[in-house]
Design a protein around this motif. Structure first.
Motif, PDB file in Angstrom:
ATOM      1  N   ALA A   1      -0.804   8.669  -6.698  1.00 23.23           N
ATOM      2  CA  ALA A   1      -1.714   9.791  -6.877  1.00 23.23           C
ATOM      3  C   ALA A   1      -3.127   9.230  -6.820  1.00 23.23           C
ATOM      4  O   ALA A   1      -3.433   8.244  -7.488  1.00 23.23           O
ATOM      5  N   PHE A   2      -3.985   9.840  -5.995  1.00 22.07           N
ATOM      6  CA  PHE A   2      -5.349   9.347  -5.840  1.00 22.07           C
ATOM      7  C   PHE A   2      -6.350  10.467  -6.071  1.00 22.07           C
ATOM      8  O   PHE A   2      -6.018  11.648  -5.962  1.00 22.07           O
ATOM      9  N   GLN A   3      -7.563  10.081  -6.412  1.00 18.12           N
ATOM     10  CA  GLN A   3      -8.624  11.032  -6.738  1.00 18.12           C
ATOM     11  C   GLN A   3      -9.893  10.608  -5.999  1.00 18.12           C
ATOM     12  O   GLN A   3     -10.253   9.431  -6.007  1.00 18.12           O
ATOM     13  N   LYS A   4     -10.538  11.538  -5.342  1.00 14.05           N
ATOM     14  CA  LYS A   4     -11.834  11.311  -4.688  1.00 14.05           C
ATOM     15  C   LYS A   4     -11.826  10.035  -3.856  1.00 14.05           C
ATOM     16  O   LYS A   4     -12.629   9.128  -4.063  1.00 14.05           O
ATOM     17  N   SER A   5     -10.931   9.974  -2.894  1.00 17.09           N
ATOM     18  CA  SER A   5     -10.761   8.786  -2.059  1.00 17.09           C
ATOM     19  C   SER A   5     -11.010   9.124  -0.593  1.00 17.09           C
ATOM     20  O   SER A   5     -10.665  10.202  -0.124  1.00 17.09           O
ATOM     21  N   GLY A   6     -11.597   8.155   0.125  1.00 16.46           N
ATOM     22  CA  GLY A   6     -11.888   8.340   1.535  1.00 16.46           C
ATOM     23  C   GLY A   6     -11.031   7.485   2.445  1.00 16.46           C
ATOM     24  O   GLY A   6     -10.789   7.833   3.595  1.00 16.46           O
ATOM     25  N   TYR A   7     -10.571   6.330   1.947  1.00 14.33           N
ATOM     26  CA  TYR A   7      -9.752   5.439   2.760  1.00 14.33           C
ATOM     27  C   TYR A   7      -9.042   4.446   1.845  1.00 14.33           C
ATOM     28  O   TYR A   7      -9.603   3.991   0.857  1.00 14.33           O
ATOM     29  N   PHE A   8      -7.804   4.104   2.200  1.00 17.75           N
ATOM     30  CA  PHE A   8      -7.077   2.968   1.632  1.00 17.75           C
ATOM     31  C   PHE A   8      -5.821   2.788   2.466  1.00 17.75           C
ATOM     32  O   PHE A   8      -5.494   3.621   3.312  1.00 17.75           O
ATOM     33  N   LYS A   9      -5.147   1.684   2.269  1.00 17.57           N
ATOM     34  CA  LYS A   9      -3.877   1.475   2.960  1.00 17.57           C
ATOM     35  C   LYS A   9      -2.909   0.753   2.047  1.00 17.57           C
ATOM     36  O   LYS A   9      -3.309   0.026   1.134  1.00 17.57           O
ATOM     37  N   SER A  10      -1.642   0.988   2.298  1.00 19.72           N
ATOM     38  CA  SER A  10      -0.596   0.269   1.578  1.00 19.72           C
ATOM     39  C   SER A  10      -0.120  -0.866   2.463  1.00 19.72           C
ATOM     40  O   SER A  10      -0.135  -0.769   3.688  1.00 19.72           O
ATOM     41  N   ARG A  11       0.286  -1.956   1.824  1.00 22.18           N
ATOM     42  CA  ARG A  11       0.894  -3.080   2.543  1.00 22.18           C
ATOM     43  C   ARG A  11       2.137  -3.487   1.773  1.00 22.18           C
ATOM     44  O   ARG A  11       2.069  -3.808   0.586  1.00 22.18           O
ATOM     45  N   VAL A  12       3.282  -3.462   2.444  1.00 19.24           N
ATOM     46  CA  VAL A  12       4.558  -3.857   1.851  1.00 19.24           C
ATOM     47  C   VAL A  12       5.002  -5.131   2.559  1.00 19.24           C
ATOM     48  O   VAL A  12       5.189  -5.131   3.767  1.00 19.24           O
ATOM     49  N   GLN A  13       5.137  -6.208   1.787  1.00 22.22           N
ATOM     50  CA  GLN A  13       5.523  -7.500   2.349  1.00 22.22           C
ATOM     51  C   GLN A  13       6.853  -7.926   1.740  1.00 22.22           C
ATOM     52  O   GLN A  13       6.910  -8.362   0.596  1.00 22.22           O
ATOM     53  N   SER A  14       7.926  -7.757   2.511  1.00 22.23           N
ATOM     54  CA  SER A  14       9.246  -8.232   2.097  1.00 22.23           C
ATOM     55  C   SER A  14       9.392  -9.675   2.549  1.00 22.23           C
ATOM     56  O   SER A  14       8.925 -10.034   3.634  1.00 22.23           O
ATOM     57  N   PHE A  15      10.049 -10.487   1.755  1.00 18.24           N
ATOM     58  CA  PHE A  15      10.251 -11.886   2.117  1.00 18.24           C
ATOM     59  C   PHE A  15      10.983 -11.975   3.445  1.00 18.24           C
ATOM     60  O   PHE A  15      12.005 -11.322   3.651  1.00 18.24           O
ATOM     61  N   GLY A  16      10.454 -12.759   4.374  1.00 17.61           N
ATOM     62  CA  GLY A  16      11.093 -12.963   5.662  1.00 17.61           C
ATOM     63  C   GLY A  16      10.834 -11.883   6.692  1.00 17.61           C
ATOM     64  O   GLY A  16      11.400 -11.916   7.779  1.00 17.61           O
ATOM     65  N   ARG A  17       9.979 -10.902   6.388  1.00 13.54           N
ATOM     66  CA  ARG A  17       9.683  -9.810   7.320  1.00 13.54           C
ATOM     67  C   ARG A  17       8.178  -9.692   7.522  1.00 13.54           C
ATOM     68  O   ARG A  17       7.392 -10.115   6.681  1.00 13.54           O
ATOM     69  N   ASP A  18       7.792  -9.065   8.630  1.00 10.29           N
ATOM     70  CA  ASP A  18       6.381  -8.761   8.859  1.00 10.29           C
ATOM     71  C   ASP A  18       5.941  -7.669   7.892  1.00 10.29           C
ATOM     72  O   ASP A  18       6.736  -6.783   7.556  1.00 10.29           O
ATOM     73  N   PRO A  19       4.678  -7.689   7.452  1.00 15.18           N
ATOM     74  CA  PRO A  19       4.202  -6.636   6.545  1.00 15.18           C
ATOM     75  C   PRO A  19       4.181  -5.268   7.229  1.00 15.18           C
ATOM     76  O   PRO A  19       3.959  -5.168   8.436  1.00 15.18           O
TER      77      PRO A  19
ATOM     78  N   ASP B   1      13.179  -7.346  -6.032  1.00 13.06           N
ATOM     79  CA  ASP B   1      12.868  -8.713  -6.447  1.00 13.06           C
ATOM     80  C   ASP B   1      12.402  -9.598  -5.282  1.00 13.06           C
ATOM     81  O   ASP B   1      12.159 -10.784  -5.466  1.00 13.06           O
ATOM     82  N   ARG B   2      12.256  -9.002  -4.096  1.00 11.61           N
ATOM     83  CA  ARG B   2      11.841  -9.775  -2.922  1.00 11.61           C
ATOM     84  C   ARG B   2      10.765  -9.048  -2.118  1.00 11.61           C
ATOM     85  O   ARG B   2      10.768  -9.062  -0.888  1.00 11.61           O
ATOM     86  N   VAL B   3       9.815  -8.417  -2.805  1.00 13.66           N
ATOM     87  CA  VAL B   3       8.791  -7.643  -2.111  1.00 13.66           C
ATOM     88  C   VAL B   3       7.477  -7.669  -2.897  1.00 13.66           C
ATOM     89  O   VAL B   3       7.483  -7.731  -4.125  1.00 13.66           O
ATOM     90  N   TYR B   4       6.378  -7.663  -2.164  1.00 15.49           N
ATOM     91  CA  TYR B   4       5.044  -7.443  -2.736  1.00 15.49           C
ATOM     92  C   TYR B   4       4.549  -6.107  -2.213  1.00 15.49           C
ATOM     93  O   TYR B   4       4.638  -5.828  -1.008  1.00 15.49           O
ATOM     94  N   ILE B   5       4.000  -5.282  -3.112  1.00 14.87           N
ATOM     95  CA  ILE B   5       3.470  -3.972  -2.739  1.00 14.87           C
ATOM     96  C   ILE B   5       2.005  -3.935  -3.137  1.00 14.87           C
ATOM     97  O   ILE B   5       1.672  -4.114  -4.321  1.00 14.87           O
ATOM     98  N   ASP B   6       1.127  -3.742  -2.152  1.00 13.44           N
ATOM     99  CA  ASP B   6      -0.314  -3.796  -2.366  1.00 13.44           C
ATOM    100  C   ASP B   6      -0.983  -2.508  -1.901  1.00 13.44           C
ATOM    101  O   ASP B   6      -0.501  -1.844  -0.987  1.00 13.44           O
ATOM    102  N   ILE B   7      -2.125  -2.214  -2.517  1.00 14.40           N
ATOM    103  CA  ILE B   7      -3.043  -1.175  -2.052  1.00 14.40           C
ATOM    104  C   ILE B   7      -4.354  -1.883  -1.737  1.00 14.40           C
ATOM    105  O   ILE B   7      -4.862  -2.644  -2.567  1.00 14.40           O
ATOM    106  N   LEU B   8      -4.899  -1.633  -0.537  1.00 19.42           N
ATOM    107  CA  LEU B   8      -6.110  -2.317  -0.098  1.00 19.42           C
ATOM    108  C   LEU B   8      -7.133  -1.310   0.419  1.00 19.42           C
ATOM    109  O   LEU B   8      -6.767  -0.261   0.951  1.00 19.42           O
ATOM    110  N   ASN B   9      -8.407  -1.674   0.274  1.00 25.37           N
ATOM    111  CA  ASN B   9      -9.496  -0.907   0.864  1.00 25.37           C
ATOM    112  C   ASN B   9     -10.597  -1.876   1.262  1.00 25.37           C
ATOM    113  O   ASN B   9     -11.331  -2.356   0.407  1.00 25.37           O
ATOM    114  N   PRO B  10     -10.730  -2.179   2.576  1.00 20.00           N
ATOM    115  CA  PRO B  10     -11.757  -3.107   3.022  1.00 20.00           C
ATOM    116  C   PRO B  10     -13.098  -2.436   3.344  1.00 20.00           C
ATOM    117  O   PRO B  10     -14.025  -3.103   3.777  1.00 20.00           O
ATOM    118  N   TYR B  11     -13.190  -1.127   3.158  1.00 18.29           N
ATOM    119  CA  TYR B  11     -14.382  -0.384   3.558  1.00 18.29           C
ATOM    120  C   TYR B  11     -15.177   0.104   2.355  1.00 18.29           C
ATOM    121  O   TYR B  11     -14.751  -0.008   1.209  1.00 18.29           O
TER     122      TYR B  11
END
Length: 131
Positions: free
Chosen positions: A46-64, A99-109
């Motif tokens: 759930a987000f509030q007053k947002s203009g941009y962000f992205k999710s990144r899911v990195q499972s071990f042994g797979r591309d994000p 137990d084999r995943v990283y879940i991130d929220i990023l905003n480079p802008y």
């Protein structure tokens, strides 16, 4: 003529979710169930007053896997010269062992991004044992 100047330093807003566990409510309160396998299928933030962000899911042994939130460009409020700020929910789909995943929220802008809560949907197999 009125002109605006916006100045700042670029930085990456990066939030990594803590590992997710299946919890079962018992008479003495909630406890973590460690025997078995939790398979995550999707996350919703759930987000509030947002203009941009992205999710990144990195499972071990797979591309994000990255999924972007850019706002609703079909809205009647959208203007080319201004960021479109929204509130709502953002769901991103994936399949990964908890137990084999990283879940991130990023905003480079410079667009704002504010988060209120997150939830996941998954399956739990209590018969999954290591042999």
């Amino acid at each position: 003529h009125n002109h605006s100047i916006i100045a700042g330093i670029n930085y990456l807003m990066w939030y990594r979710f803590s590992p997710q566990f299946y919890r079962e409510t018992r008479e003495n309160g909630a406890s973590v169930i460690r025997e078995g396998r939790l398979q995550l299928l999707r996350f919703r933030v759930a987000f509030q007053k947002s203009g941009y962000f992205k999710s990144r899911v990195q499972s071990f042994g797979r591309d994000p896997i990255e999924t972007e939130f850019v706002g609703n460009l079909d809205s009647h409020e959208f203007q080319f010269d201004k960021p479109y700020i929204q509130s709502g929910e953002f769901t991103f789909l994936f399949r990964a062992r908890a137990d084999r995943v990283y879940i991130d929220i990023l905003n480079p802008y410079h667009y704002p991004s504010t988060f209120q809560s997150a939830e996941w949907v998954g399956t739990f197999d209590s018969d999954a044992r290591r042999i």
